[in-house]
Design a protein around this motif. Structure first.
Motif, PDB file in Angstrom:
ATOM      1  N   GLY A 146     -12.933  45.603  45.611  1.00  0.00           N
ATOM      2  CA  GLY A 146     -13.340  46.551  46.631  1.00  0.00           C
ATOM      3  C   GLY A 146     -14.114  47.710  46.043  1.00  0.00           C
ATOM      4  N   GLY A 147     -14.863  48.394  46.878  1.00  0.00           N
ATOM      5  CA  GLY A 147     -15.596  49.570  46.446  1.00  0.00           C
ATOM      6  C   GLY A 147     -16.756  49.241  45.528  1.00  0.00           C
ATOM      7  N   ALA A 148     -17.068  50.175  44.634  1.00  0.00           N
ATOM      8  CA  ALA A 148     -18.237  50.059  43.768  1.00  0.00           C
ATOM      9  C   ALA A 148     -17.940  49.359  42.447  1.00  0.00           C
ATOM     10  CB  ALA A 148     -18.816  51.448  43.490  1.00  0.00           C
ATOM     11  N   THR A 149     -16.677  48.979  42.209  1.00  0.00           N
ATOM     12  CA  THR A 149     -16.310  48.402  40.904  1.00  0.00           C
ATOM     13  C   THR A 149     -17.131  47.177  40.528  1.00  0.00           C
ATOM     14  OG1 THR A 149     -14.051  49.245  41.115  1.00  0.00           O
ATOM     15  CG2 THR A 149     -14.413  47.446  39.549  1.00  0.00           C
ATOM     16  N   PRO A 150     -17.274  46.160  41.392  1.00  0.00           N
ATOM     17  CA  PRO A 150     -18.056  44.990  40.983  1.00  0.00           C
ATOM     18  C   PRO A 150     -19.530  45.325  40.722  1.00  0.00           C
ATOM     19  CG  PRO A 150     -17.542  44.889  43.324  1.00  0.00           C
ATOM     20  CD  PRO A 150     -16.722  45.996  42.748  1.00  0.00           C
ATOM     21  N   ALA A 151     -20.093  46.278  41.451  1.00  0.00           N
ATOM     22  CA  ALA A 151     -21.485  46.664  41.221  1.00  0.00           C
ATOM     23  C   ALA A 151     -21.642  47.285  39.839  1.00  0.00           C
ATOM     24  CB  ALA A 151     -21.944  47.641  42.304  1.00  0.00           C
ATOM     25  N   ARG A 152     -20.694  48.161  39.457  1.00  0.00           N
ATOM     26  CA  ARG A 152     -20.763  48.779  38.126  1.00  0.00           C
ATOM     27  C   ARG A 152     -20.677  47.722  37.034  1.00  0.00           C
ATOM     28  NH1 ARG A 152     -16.477  52.429  40.163  1.00  0.00           N
ATOM     29  NH2 ARG A 152     -17.485  54.207  41.183  1.00  0.00           N
ATOM     30  N   TRP A 153     -19.726  46.805  37.176  1.00  0.00           N
ATOM     31  CA  TRP A 153     -19.564  45.757  36.167  1.00  0.00           C
ATOM     32  C   TRP A 153     -20.792  44.849  36.097  1.00  0.00           C
ATOM     33  CZ3 TRP A 153     -16.414  45.140  32.221  1.00  0.00           C
ATOM     34  CH2 TRP A 153     -15.200  45.819  32.202  1.00  0.00           C
ATOM     35  N   LEU A 154     -21.355  44.543  37.253  1.00  0.00           N
ATOM     36  CA  LEU A 154     -22.512  43.655  37.282  1.00  0.00           C
ATOM     37  C   LEU A 154     -23.685  44.267  36.515  1.00  0.00           C
ATOM     38  CD1 LEU A 154     -23.994  41.129  38.375  1.00  0.00           C
ATOM     39  CD2 LEU A 154     -24.598  42.506  40.388  1.00  0.00           C
ATOM     40  N   PHE A 155     -24.052  45.495  36.849  1.00  0.00           N
ATOM     41  CA  PHE A 155     -25.188  46.116  36.188  1.00  0.00           C
ATOM     42  C   PHE A 155     -24.910  46.370  34.708  1.00  0.00           C
ATOM     43  CE2 PHE A 155     -26.315  47.246  40.607  1.00  0.00           C
ATOM     44  CZ  PHE A 155     -27.642  46.840  40.605  1.00  0.00           C
ATOM     45  N   ALA A 156     -23.670  46.740  34.367  1.00  0.00           N
ATOM     46  CA  ALA A 156     -23.341  46.984  32.959  1.00  0.00           C
ATOM     47  C   ALA A 156     -23.413  45.692  32.142  1.00  0.00           C
ATOM     48  CB  ALA A 156     -21.945  47.602  32.854  1.00  0.00           C
ATOM     49  N   ALA A 194     -25.911  51.054  36.667  1.00  0.00           N
ATOM     50  CA  ALA A 194     -24.462  50.859  36.562  1.00  0.00           C
ATOM     51  C   ALA A 194     -23.705  52.172  36.765  1.00  0.00           C
ATOM     52  CB  ALA A 194     -24.112  50.252  35.204  1.00  0.00           C
ATOM     53  N   VAL A 195     -24.145  53.232  36.106  1.00  0.00           N
ATOM     54  CA  VAL A 195     -23.397  54.494  36.167  1.00  0.00           C
ATOM     55  C   VAL A 195     -23.611  55.222  37.492  1.00  0.00           C
ATOM     56  CG1 VAL A 195     -23.482  54.762  33.660  1.00  0.00           C
ATOM     57  CG2 VAL A 195     -25.266  55.811  35.066  1.00  0.00           C
ATOM     58  N   SER A 196     -24.574  54.802  38.282  1.00  0.00           N
ATOM     59  CA  SER A 196     -24.853  55.484  39.547  1.00  0.00           C
ATOM     60  C   SER A 196     -24.289  54.749  40.767  1.00  0.00           C
ATOM     61  CB  SER A 196     -26.367  55.675  39.729  1.00  0.00           C
ATOM     62  OG  SER A 196     -27.049  54.426  39.760  1.00  0.00           O
ATOM     63  N   GLN A 197     -23.530  53.690  40.555  1.00  0.00           N
ATOM     64  CA  GLN A 197     -22.933  52.958  41.665  1.00  0.00           C
ATOM     65  C   GLN A 197     -21.695  53.693  42.168  1.00  0.00           C
ATOM     66  OE1 GLN A 197     -24.437  50.039  42.964  1.00  0.00           O
ATOM     67  NE2 GLN A 197     -26.000  50.749  41.530  1.00  0.00           N
ATOM     68  N   VAL A 198     -21.758  54.183  43.395  1.00  0.00           N
ATOM     69  CA  VAL A 198     -20.633  54.909  43.998  1.00  0.00           C
ATOM     70  C   VAL A 198     -20.483  54.491  45.458  1.00  0.00           C
ATOM     71  CG1 VAL A 198     -20.833  56.917  42.480  1.00  0.00           C
ATOM     72  CG2 VAL A 198     -22.134  56.840  44.628  1.00  0.00           C
ATOM     73  N   ASP A 199     -19.287  54.719  45.991  1.00  0.00           N
ATOM     74  CA  ASP A 199     -19.057  54.465  47.409  1.00  0.00           C
ATOM     75  C   ASP A 199     -19.741  55.536  48.249  1.00  0.00           C
ATOM     76  OD1 ASP A 199     -17.341  52.159  47.207  1.00  0.00           O
ATOM     77  OD2 ASP A 199     -15.803  53.503  46.410  1.00  0.00           O
ATOM     78  N   ASP A 200     -20.159  55.148  49.441  1.00  0.00           N
ATOM     79  CA  ASP A 200     -20.791  56.086  50.384  1.00  0.00           C
ATOM     80  C   ASP A 200     -21.937  56.833  49.723  1.00  0.00           C
ATOM     81  OD1 ASP A 200     -18.901  55.409  52.423  1.00  0.00           O
ATOM     82  OD2 ASP A 200     -17.469  56.784  51.491  1.00  0.00           O
ATOM     83  N   ALA A 201     -22.837  56.082  49.108  1.00  0.00           N
ATOM     84  CA  ALA A 201     -23.944  56.677  48.357  1.00  0.00           C
ATOM     85  C   ALA A 201     -24.849  57.500  49.266  1.00  0.00           C
ATOM     86  CB  ALA A 201     -24.758  55.578  47.682  1.00  0.00           C
ATOM     87  N   GLY A 239     -25.721  32.310  37.906  1.00  0.00           N
ATOM     88  CA  GLY A 239     -24.328  31.914  37.728  1.00  0.00           C
ATOM     89  C   GLY A 239     -23.489  33.024  37.115  1.00  0.00           C
ATOM     90  N   LEU A 240     -24.051  33.708  36.101  1.00  0.00           N
ATOM     91  CA  LEU A 240     -23.331  34.806  35.458  1.00  0.00           C
ATOM     92  C   LEU A 240     -23.077  35.941  36.435  1.00  0.00           C
ATOM     93  CD1 LEU A 240     -22.164  36.154  32.946  1.00  0.00           C
ATOM     94  CD2 LEU A 240     -24.472  36.956  32.386  1.00  0.00           C
ATOM     95  N   ALA A 241     -24.069  36.228  37.288  1.00  0.00           N
ATOM     96  CA  ALA A 241     -23.886  37.286  38.287  1.00  0.00           C
ATOM     97  C   ALA A 241     -22.719  36.955  39.215  1.00  0.00           C
ATOM     98  CB  ALA A 241     -25.174  37.473  39.090  1.00  0.00           C
ATOM     99  N   GLY A 242     -22.650  35.702  39.645  1.00  0.00           N
ATOM    100  CA  GLY A 242     -21.540  35.298  40.500  1.00  0.00           C
ATOM    101  C   GLY A 242     -20.200  35.431  39.814  1.00  0.00           C
ATOM    102  N   VAL A 243     -20.154  35.078  38.538  1.00  0.00           N
ATOM    103  CA  VAL A 243     -18.908  35.191  37.784  1.00  0.00           C
ATOM    104  C   VAL A 243     -18.447  36.637  37.714  1.00  0.00           C
ATOM    105  CG1 VAL A 243     -17.896  34.962  35.492  1.00  0.00           C
ATOM    106  CG2 VAL A 243     -19.305  33.129  36.404  1.00  0.00           C
ATOM    107  N   VAL A 244     -19.365  37.539  37.354  1.00  0.00           N
ATOM    108  CA  VAL A 244     -19.005  38.950  37.190  1.00  0.00           C
ATOM    109  C   VAL A 244     -18.521  39.554  38.500  1.00  0.00           C
ATOM    110  CG1 VAL A 244     -19.870  41.242  36.592  1.00  0.00           C
ATOM    111  CG2 VAL A 244     -20.586  39.260  35.247  1.00  0.00           C
ATOM    112  N   VAL A 245     -19.247  39.309  39.577  1.00  0.00           N
ATOM    113  CA  VAL A 245     -18.871  39.894  40.869  1.00  0.00           C
ATOM    114  C   VAL A 245     -17.546  39.326  41.358  1.00  0.00           C
ATOM    115  CG1 VAL A 245     -19.520  40.057  43.301  1.00  0.00           C
ATOM    116  CG2 VAL A 245     -21.240  40.425  41.537  1.00  0.00           C
ATOM    117  N   ASN A 246     -17.365  38.013  41.257  1.00  0.00           N
ATOM    118  CA  ASN A 246     -16.125  37.401  41.737  1.00  0.00           C
ATOM    119  C   ASN A 246     -14.915  37.849  40.919  1.00  0.00           C
ATOM    120  OD1 ASN A 246     -17.457  35.996  43.731  1.00  0.00           O
ATOM    121  ND2 ASN A 246     -17.717  34.143  42.509  1.00  0.00           N
ATOM    122  N   ALA A 247     -15.123  38.072  39.620  1.00  0.00           N
ATOM    123  CA  ALA A 247     -14.007  38.429  38.746  1.00  0.00           C
ATOM    124  C   ALA A 247     -13.591  39.884  38.879  1.00  0.00           C
ATOM    125  CB  ALA A 247     -14.373  38.130  37.291  1.00  0.00           C
ATOM    126  N   THR A 248     -14.489  40.741  39.361  1.00  0.00           N
ATOM    127  CA  THR A 248     -14.200  42.183  39.385  1.00  0.00           C
ATOM    128  C   THR A 248     -14.141  42.770  40.789  1.00  0.00           C
ATOM    129  OG1 THR A 248     -16.565  42.711  39.169  1.00  0.00           O
ATOM    130  CG2 THR A 248     -15.290  42.492  37.130  1.00  0.00           C
TER     131      THR A 248
END
Length: 468
Positions: free
Chosen positions: A433-443, A354-361, A421-430
């Motif tokens: 753009g960018g790395a935000t949904p990835a951070r929320w998903l892993f967290a 979660a903490v390592s999700q960044v754009d243009d990694a 299902g939970l993964a879909g909810v988290v990604v769709n809700a957050t």
């Protein structure tokens, strides 16, 4: 329980030696077929849609497979009691081969969905039998290592599925991928008469019916949860998850009172079995974060599809490593502690991701992702074989052993659906753009895994006397 307490355990050489190699191959091979097919199709689907159409039914290729698998998994115990291990496997593999052949020759998406439904029904049966037949085909001293071997096939499927699917799709031969499954199914089928006993070791039961009401409730729950990740409207998604959770709650109430049930009666009594199932379920749900790893690999690190697909394999490799190492532990105190901390290990890996999700990694950041996913996989792998063996060995009535083992797969499938299902909810809700949904998903999934520590501690409370 003391510091010096140890478990009676066979060796890997014994499990894979001449006496048990046939049974081990059939049990592990059946689960490998199911798992590989699940991930294989994800890689092939774009090519299939380009040829036969059916874009509007794209998501249902996975949905019907999962729902059919959950429903079929609830019939494993009854089928095993009626037909025995040998004929149960022969029936399941034959139907799986037929479904694979239907997919290989499908002229339309509707026909492909029919084939996937047949595949899912047979696959759910085969995957459940992979656990349920362990205590009939192998001596008790090998249960833990056999559970590790069978469970490790999910990791193998995660590795082989995307790779094989990508290769077949790249060369425009998606139909031959299903044809290869037909051939592999035939090979395993040929081994069954020589590898498995005709009957189980459990006392015969006079009444062992298919749990129809439990089956229907689980099927509709799986359908609701699987579809929950499809809508873009968060309200619809949340509503579908609530419906799915309510149906699972109704399943627990009905199954507890039913004569023909999915879960063994011991699961509803004081004791560790319910906590074992809950731990298995929480860990399995948390692994579903892996569905989005290739997607974010392409989006954030600009990896090509093949490389992004293999990024998701890191979790499977960690799972396999954790299984093999953990299954070799013999000290009972060490085993109990290993299972207890497993959710925290998994949570740590997910939080690092979660903490390592960044754009243009960069390459260095991608390496951190790989380490995080490896740790996540080790977390589930270090607990899974022992939890599986505990579930088979801690029932009150020896006659419940087959049902307890078969229920492992049912719990795994339904909790995997919840996680998806939970993964879909988290990604769709957050997803702004960018790395935000990835951070929320892993967290979010790190928190989900950490919540499992309560169940994992309680799982080892009274298992010492019954762990093989």
């Amino acid at each position: 329980m003391t510091d010096t307490a140890t478990t009676t355990s066979g060796t890997w050489r014994e499990l894979l030696g001449p006496k048990n190699l046939g049974a081990s191959t059939v049990l592990a091979g059946g689960v490998a077929l199911y798992a590989t097919n699940e991930f294989l199709t994800i890689s092939l689907l774009p090519s299939a849609v380009a040829e036969i159409g059916g874009q509007r039914l794209y998501a249902w290729v996975t949905t019907v497979y999962l729902v059919a698998s959950v429903i079929a998994a609830t019939t494993v115990s009854a089928t095993l009691a009626r037909l025995g291990p040998r004929w149960s496997y022969l029936a399941g593999l034959t139907v799986f081969g037929l479904g694979s052949l239907m997919c290989a020759v499908a002229p339309t998406m509707e026909f492909l969905l029919a084939g996937r439904t047949v595949q899912g029904a047979a696959g759910g049966m085969i995957a459940g039998l992979g656990y349920a037949v362990i205590n009939s085909a192998l001596p008790q001293s090998l249960w833990t290592k056999a559970s590790a071997l069978v469970s490790a096939m999910w990791g193998v499927g995660t590795l082989l599925g995307p790779a094989a699917g990508g290769l077949f799709a790249q060369f425009g031969s998606w139909r031959w991928a299903f044809g290869a499954l037909v051939v592999l199914t035939a090979i395993i089928t040929a081994l069954v008469p020589f590898a498995l006993p005709a009957r189980t070791r459990e006392p015969p039961r006079t009444r062992d019916r298919i749990p129809v009401w439990s089956l229907l409730l689980l099927g509709f729950a799986a359908l609701a949860i699987s579809v929950a990740g499809i809508p873009r409207n968060i309200g619809w998604t949340a509503a579908l998850l609530v419906i799915g959770a309510s149906l699972v709650g109704a399943f627990i109430v009905v199954d507890r009172r039913a004569t023909a049930a999915v879960l063994p009666p011991t699961a509803f009594r004081p004791g560790p079995l319910k906590w074992i199932y809950l731990t298995l379920g929480m860990l399995m749900a948390a692994t579903m974060v892996d569905m989005y790893v290739p997607y974010f690999g392409q989006r954030l690190a600009h990896l090509v599809p093949v490389a992004a697909g293999f990024l998701g394999v890191a979790l499977a490799i960690g799972w396999t490593i954790g299984e093999i190492v953990s299954a070799s532990v013999t000290s009972q105190r060490a085993i109990v502690r290993t299972v207890a901390v497993a959710p925290l290990v998994m949570s740590g890996g997910l939080m690092l991701a979660a903490v390592s999700q960044v754009d243009d990694a960069s390459v260095g950041v991608i390496a951190i992702w790989v380490v995080a996913l490896l740790i996540t996989g080790v977390g589930i792998g270090m607990a899974w074989p022992h939890l599986s063996a505990w579930a088979m060995g801690c029932v009150d009535d020896p006659g419940e052993g087959g049902r307890a083992a078969a229920a492992i797969n049912t719990v795994q499938l339904i909790c995997g659906a919840f996680g998806a299902g939970l993964a879909g909810v988290v990604v769709n809700a957050t997803d702004a753009g960018g790395a935000t949904p990835a951070r929320w998903l892993f967290a979010a999934f790190a928190v989900l895994a950490a919540l499992g520590v309560v169940a994992s501690i309680k799982s080892g409370s009274r298992t010492g006397r019954s762990t093989p």
